[in-house]
Design a protein around this motif. Structure first.
Motif, PDB file in Angstrom:
ATOM      1  N   GLY A   1      -1.874   6.093   5.859  1.00  0.00           N
ATOM      2  CA  GLY A   1      -2.788   6.864   4.842  1.00  0.00           C
ATOM      3  C   GLY A   1      -4.244   7.227   5.243  1.00  0.00           C
ATOM      4  O   GLY A   1      -5.133   6.285   5.400  1.00  0.00           O
TER       5      GLY A   1
ATOM      6  N   THR B   1       2.078   4.628  -0.772  1.00  0.00           N
ATOM      7  CA  THR B   1       1.759   5.983  -0.849  1.00  0.00           C
ATOM      8  C   THR B   1       2.509   6.689  -2.007  1.00  0.00           C
ATOM      9  O   THR B   1       2.177   7.334  -2.806  1.00  0.00           O
ATOM     10  CB  THR B   1       1.483   7.051   0.316  1.00  0.00           C
ATOM     11  OG1 THR B   1       2.698   7.235   0.742  1.00  0.00           O
ATOM     12  CG2 THR B   1       0.484   6.339   1.449  1.00  0.00           C
TER      13      THR B   1
ATOM     14  N   LEU C   1      -0.617  11.106   4.015  1.00  0.00           N
ATOM     15  CA  LEU C   1      -0.037  10.145   3.456  1.00  0.00           C
ATOM     16  C   LEU C   1       1.434   9.845   3.607  1.00  0.00           C
ATOM     17  O   LEU C   1       2.206  10.853   3.292  1.00  0.00           O
ATOM     18  CB  LEU C   1      -0.386   9.957   1.910  1.00  0.00           C
ATOM     19  CG  LEU C   1      -1.756   9.990   1.465  1.00  0.00           C
ATOM     20  CD1 LEU C   1      -2.030  10.085   0.073  1.00  0.00           C
ATOM     21  CD2 LEU C   1      -2.513   8.805   1.983  1.00  0.00           C
TER      22      LEU C   1
ATOM     23  N   HIS D   1      -4.076   3.709  -3.064  1.00  0.00           N
ATOM     24  CA  HIS D   1      -4.881   4.480  -2.086  1.00  0.00           C
ATOM     25  C   HIS D   1      -5.895   5.259  -2.931  1.00  0.00           C
ATOM     26  O   HIS D   1      -6.846   6.064  -2.401  1.00  0.00           O
ATOM     27  CB  HIS D   1      -4.034   5.352  -1.505  1.00  0.00           C
ATOM     28  CG  HIS D   1      -3.192   4.869  -0.270  1.00  0.00           C
ATOM     29  ND1 HIS D   1      -3.602   4.664   1.006  1.00  0.00           N
ATOM     30  CD2 HIS D   1      -2.051   4.302  -0.468  1.00  0.00           C
ATOM     31  CE1 HIS D   1      -2.461   4.243   1.637  1.00  0.00           C
ATOM     32  NE2 HIS D   1      -1.672   3.934   0.746  1.00  0.00           N
TER      33      HIS D   1
ATOM     34  N   SER E   1     -12.001   9.554   4.869  1.00  0.00           N
ATOM     35  CA  SER E   1     -11.143   8.473   4.364  1.00  0.00           C
ATOM     36  C   SER E   1     -11.082   7.138   5.043  1.00  0.00           C
ATOM     37  O   SER E   1     -11.910   6.964   6.232  1.00  0.00           O
ATOM     38  CB  SER E   1      -9.641   9.014   4.987  1.00  0.00           C
ATOM     39  OG  SER E   1      -8.676   7.820   4.936  1.00  0.00           O
TER      40      SER E   1
ATOM     41  N   ILE F   1      -9.113   3.925  -1.038  1.00  0.00           N
ATOM     42  CA  ILE F   1      -9.013   4.286   0.443  1.00  0.00           C
ATOM     43  C   ILE F   1      -9.079   5.723   0.618  1.00  0.00           C
ATOM     44  O   ILE F   1      -9.889   6.259   1.557  1.00  0.00           O
ATOM     45  CB  ILE F   1      -7.521   3.945   1.099  1.00  0.00           C
ATOM     46  CG1 ILE F   1      -7.130   2.644   0.723  1.00  0.00           C
ATOM     47  CG2 ILE F   1      -7.249   4.453   2.455  1.00  0.00           C
ATOM     48  CD1 ILE F   1      -8.062   1.620   1.542  1.00  0.00           C
ATOM     49  N   GLN F   2      -8.611   6.631  -0.078  1.00  0.00           N
ATOM     50  CA  GLN F   2      -8.965   8.096  -0.114  1.00  0.00           C
ATOM     51  C   GLN F   2      -9.769   8.724  -1.125  1.00  0.00           C
ATOM     52  O   GLN F   2     -10.858   9.265  -0.600  1.00  0.00           O
ATOM     53  CB  GLN F   2      -7.486   8.656  -0.234  1.00  0.00           C
ATOM     54  CG  GLN F   2      -6.338   8.171   0.528  1.00  0.00           C
ATOM     55  CD  GLN F   2      -6.421   8.054   1.940  1.00  0.00           C
ATOM     56  OE1 GLN F   2      -7.331   8.850   2.538  1.00  0.00           O
ATOM     57  NE2 GLN F   2      -5.829   7.089   2.603  1.00  0.00           N
TER      58      GLN F   2
ATOM     59  N   THR G   1      -7.928  -0.667   8.181  1.00  0.00           N
ATOM     60  CA  THR G   1      -8.499   0.567   8.207  1.00  0.00           C
ATOM     61  C   THR G   1      -9.380   0.924   9.560  1.00  0.00           C
ATOM     62  O   THR G   1      -9.852   0.222   9.907  1.00  0.00           O
ATOM     63  CB  THR G   1      -9.321   0.743   6.967  1.00  0.00           C
ATOM     64  OG1 THR G   1     -10.414  -0.454   6.961  1.00  0.00           O
ATOM     65  CG2 THR G   1      -8.720   0.458   5.406  1.00  0.00           C
TER      66      THR G   1
ATOM     67  N   MET H   1       0.671  -1.351   0.024  1.00  0.00           N
ATOM     68  CA  MET H   1      -0.052   0.069   0.117  1.00  0.00           C
ATOM     69  C   MET H   1       0.916   1.083  -0.162  1.00  0.00           C
ATOM     70  O   MET H   1       0.579   2.170   0.764  1.00  0.00           O
ATOM     71  CB  MET H   1      -0.890  -0.131   1.298  1.00  0.00           C
ATOM     72  CG  MET H   1      -2.001  -0.913   1.078  1.00  0.00           C
ATOM     73  SD  MET H   1      -3.102  -0.926  -0.200  1.00  0.00           S
ATOM     74  CE  MET H   1      -3.837   1.048   0.148  1.00  0.00           C
TER      75      MET H   1
END
Length: 526
Positions: free
Chosen positions: A466, A140, A502, A335, A367, A338-339, A389, A138
């Motif tokens: 993140g 960033t 991040l 991401h 997020s 995720i974002q 998460t 993952m």
């Protein structure tokens, strides 16, 4: 033959097919190896027509469920259904086919009646490592997809019932946590096999024609209900811009722009003015954008709408290839869901709020707030990969206050229990609490975020944190105040340091990472 069923037949078909999807999902959860699936339930399951059209799904993760029809349809086109035989199982994680990111591997099992494919059973699960430049896959700071891990085209994991051992060996050779990945893949295969057996039982009872008739009737029913729900919304057009604050490589203000139009029983969503794809890993596939659109429409129009292909029929989403919400090769995407997915939702809600009265809530934490910690576990001499998460504050609405410490919008996982973290990894949970007072104030208050601090107890590890809303805030509505911002800190022997939203950094034994997720926005004047 008419696809119509009477009300009783329709309800029986709906419950029978939904129960199969739920059983498939539960079988995956109960037989998986990694805490990310067996404890956090970072997985989804569904039943699809041979062309990938969604028939039924388990109520798991909105993001997975919204994009799986696209990745399945594209995988079937790329591989060719004519090349599949009974006992075959496909897998892929290619985001450019409409997937999310490389850790989300989709396993697809065709269901045959004789020599003809009559349905597909599919599961998607987030694997705790698929290679790449950081443990947990993952990163960033990735600037191309090759840095994020191994990318798998639609290929057979099983052929005529036989495990393709060389294929699996090639995959696992590129993965740090090979034992966990192998176990979780086999759990997906086994869960799909259970779904195949259940569908065959239905076909024995209903016949192939009856099974197809039930599926099409459910899709038609969902479309009728969705169009009626949209018809009840006010006609109008709204435009809204929200921003991501970091591109994965550096801080930046990256616009996501949405124009939404409700016209009769249809909704048009235009995301073409959104920023070009960026250097870092916050780009996402067009299927992610479509998934967000379907989620928002269902949330505002009628949360009880059936989730199948009929839900998508009245919704048109337009994206621009090469933009951040329609990433093209070789853009990194780790991401993006995720974002960026969460910010797409915020943007769409902001656009709808301009003409739908009090239907829209204030912004939530914004997020999925993922933390990965990975490295060599000195206790075992093998790699470990902690992936989780974190929830945050839910935005308040006209109906009431927002929930605290919860997953919102495109995510729907559980937390990893503290006892599991400390048993599975060289980590100690120093603190885990609700960040009281972090929600925005108003007539209805926004929900509070979460605070957690983790200490590495042995060896060395790499952290990727993140989150978002570190330099911006979840917005309030109708006079409600914004939610408090998120904070990420590293606690090392030298200093306690605030990190960007991040970030990547290393820890030695005895050092910690902490994260406080953002609170939700408040609603209405106090």
């Amino acid at each position: 033959m008419s696809t119509e069923l009477n009300a009783i037949e329709l309800e029986i078909a709906r419950n029978r097919l939904t129960s199969i999807s739920e059983e498939v999902g539960m079988a995956l959860i109960r037989t998986s190896y990694s805490p990310n699936i067996k404890d956090r339930r970072d997985c989804s399951a569904g039943i699809y027509a041979p062309d990938g059209e969604l028939i039924s799904q388990a109520e798991h993760i909105p993001l997975h469920l919204g994009l799986m029809p696209t990745v399945i349809a594209n995988a079937m086109k790329e591989y060719g259904p004519e090349n599949l035989r009974p006992g075959d199982v496909l897998m892929t994680n290619n985001p450019y086919l409409g997937g999310s990111h490389l850790p989300d591997i989709c396993v697809i099992t065709p269901v045959f009646a004789g020599e003809k494919i009559v349905a597909l059973v599919a599961t998607m699960a987030h694997h705790v490592d698929v290679g790449g430049i950081t443990p947990g896959s993952m990163a960033t700071q990735a600037t191309e997809i090759f840095q994020e891990g191994i990318r798998v085209p639609p290929i057979r994991l099983y052929a005529a019932g036989e495990l393709q051992r060389e294929t699996l060996a090639l995959l696992l050779m590129n993965i740090r946590t090979a034992d966990k990945t192998r176990g979780d893949l086999m759990a997906q295969v086994a869960a799909n096999r259970l779904g195949t057996r259940r569908i065959n039982e239905l076909i024995d009872e209903w016949g192939v024609a009856g099974f197809h008739r039930a599926g099409q009737a459910l899709i038609s029913y969902a479309e009728r209900r969705t169009r009626a729900a949209i018809q009840a919304l006010p006609d109008g057009t709204g435009r809204f811009t929200d921003y991501l604050e970091h591109d994965g490589v550096e801080e930046a203000s990256i616009p996501i722009v949405a124009t939404v139009t409700v016209r009769g029983d249809e909704i048009l969503i235009d995301l073409t003015e959104t920023s070009d794809q960026v250097r870092g890993a916050v780009n996402c596939s067009y299927a992610v954008a479509e998934s967000c659109a379907a989620y928002v429409v269902k949330t505002l129009a009628d949360p009880t709408l059936p989730s199948n292909a009929g839900l998508y029929a009245p919704i048109t989403v337009t994206t621009r290839p090469g933009s951040m919400v329609h990433a093209e090769f070789p853009a990194p995407v780790a991401h993006g869901n995720i974002q960026t997915a969460q910010r797409i939702v915020d943007t769409l809600l902001g656009a709808f709020e301009q003409f739908t009265g009090d239907l829209v809530p204030a912004a939530s934490s914004g997020s999925m707030s993922m933390v990965t910690i990975g490295g060599m576990d000195p206790r075992t001499g093998t790699y470990f990969s902690y992936v989780e998460t974190y929830g945050g504050g839910q935005g308040a609405s006209a109906q009431g206050p927002g929930a605290s410490a919860t997953h919102t919008h495109m995510t729907n996982t559980r937390n990893t229990p503290c006892e599991v973290i400390e048993r599975e990894y060289p980590l100690r949970v120093e603190a885990y609490s609700i960040a009281r007072g972090s929600g925005g104030t108003g007539a209805n208050s926004g929900g509070d975020g979460i605070y957690r601090q983790l200490t590495l107890t042995a060896g060395q590890a790499t952290v990727v944190a993140g989150t978002s809303r570190v330099t911006t805030s979840p917005w309030g509505l109708r006079g409600g105040s914004d939610g408090q911002r998120a904070v990420v800190r590293s606690h090392t022997n030298e200093e306690v340091r605030e990190r960007s939203s991040l970030s990547k950094f290393d820890l030695a034994a005895g050092e910690s990472v902490s994260i406080q997720t953002a609170g939700g926005g408040g609603y209405g004047q106090s």
